[in-house]
Design an enzyme around this catalytic site. Structure first.
Site, PDB file in Angstrom:
ATOM      1  N   TYR A   1      12.133   5.225 -12.737  1.00  0.00           N
ATOM      2  CA  TYR A   1      12.490   4.312 -13.836  1.00  0.00           C
ATOM      3  C   TYR A   1      11.856   4.665 -15.185  1.00  0.00           C
ATOM      4  O   TYR A   1      12.096   3.982 -16.170  1.00  0.00           O
ATOM      5  CB  TYR A   1      12.144   2.877 -13.438  1.00  0.00           C
ATOM      6  CG  TYR A   1      12.967   2.407 -12.246  1.00  0.00           C
ATOM      7  CD1 TYR A   1      14.348   2.268 -12.344  1.00  0.00           C
ATOM      8  CD2 TYR A   1      12.364   2.138 -11.020  1.00  0.00           C
ATOM      9  CE1 TYR A   1      15.110   1.865 -11.259  1.00  0.00           C
ATOM     10  CE2 TYR A   1      13.118   1.723  -9.921  1.00  0.00           C
ATOM     11  CZ  TYR A   1      14.493   1.584 -10.055  1.00  0.00           C
ATOM     12  OH  TYR A   1      15.252   1.184  -8.985  1.00  0.00           O
TER      13      TYR A   1
ATOM     14  N   HIS B   1      22.635   1.519 -15.293  1.00  0.00           N
ATOM     15  CA  HIS B   1      21.476   1.680 -14.410  1.00  0.00           C
ATOM     16  C   HIS B   1      20.614   2.816 -14.944  1.00  0.00           C
ATOM     17  O   HIS B   1      21.152   3.874 -15.311  1.00  0.00           O
ATOM     18  CB  HIS B   1      21.916   2.005 -12.977  1.00  0.00           C
ATOM     19  CG  HIS B   1      22.795   0.934 -12.421  1.00  0.00           C
ATOM     20  ND1 HIS B   1      22.292  -0.262 -11.954  1.00  0.00           N
ATOM     21  CD2 HIS B   1      24.141   0.846 -12.320  1.00  0.00           C
ATOM     22  CE1 HIS B   1      23.298  -1.030 -11.577  1.00  0.00           C
ATOM     23  NE2 HIS B   1      24.429  -0.386 -11.791  1.00  0.00           N
TER      24      HIS B   1
END
Ligand code: DQA
Length: 152
Positions: free
Chosen positions: A27, A104
């Site tokens: 991430y 995403h």
């Protein structure tokens, strides 16, 4: 009088409040606040205004989508894990009836099989994944075009 149609609601779902604590390999290590600051600046570049929302409650996410048409002209959504199973959120996005793009940070297609499925299939203009924060910039470009086809 001219009416502007340039307000984008940026919705983050479950676990995005602790984004900086999630696996940095996946991430990127940035916080939600840092991500939102980038999104705000990119939105300005393409003439869009932004409002931000994050919750860990599926019900609150649904209720925000119910109110969305009063507040925004389009939606940029990263619903996190709810993406893969919450038909309730998909139905609420359908009710909102506004153009939306799904984003995403990670490449959901190359991770676990269950992440390949999205409840937003058929409801969104585009699904952008695996580009990190830059994916939000691409999503804003898609929405800017949709809201004002003469621009960008
Ligand atoms: C995510 C991908 C989802 O599979 C995961 O559950 C998340 C984050 C992403 O941005 O890469 O919480 O939506």
């Amino acid at each position: 009088m001219t009416t502007s149609h340039n307000r984008v609601a940026v919705l983050h779902g479950v676990n995005f409040d602790v984004l900086e604590r999630r696996d940095p390999e996946v991430y990127g290590g940035l916080s939600l606040n840092e991500l939102e600051m980038r999104i705000k600046a990119w939105a300005r570049e393409v003439g869009l205004g932004t409002i931000f929302f994050q919750t860990n409650s599926e019900g609150e996410f649904v209720e925000y989508l119910h109110r969305l048409p009063e507040m925004a002209d389009a939606a940029l959504i990263n619903a996190g894990a709810w993406t893969h199973y919450s038909r309730a959120i998909a139905d609420a996005l359908d009710v909102a009836g506004k153009p939306a793009v799904e984003v995403h940070l990670s490449d959901v297609e190359s991770r676990d099989d269950w992440r390949k499925e999205s409840v937003f299939d058929g409801l969104v203009l585009a699904k952008i994944s695996g580009k990190g924060p830059d994916g939000y910039r691409d999503a804003l470009t898609v929405l800017a075009r949709e809201l004002d086809p003469t621009e960008s």
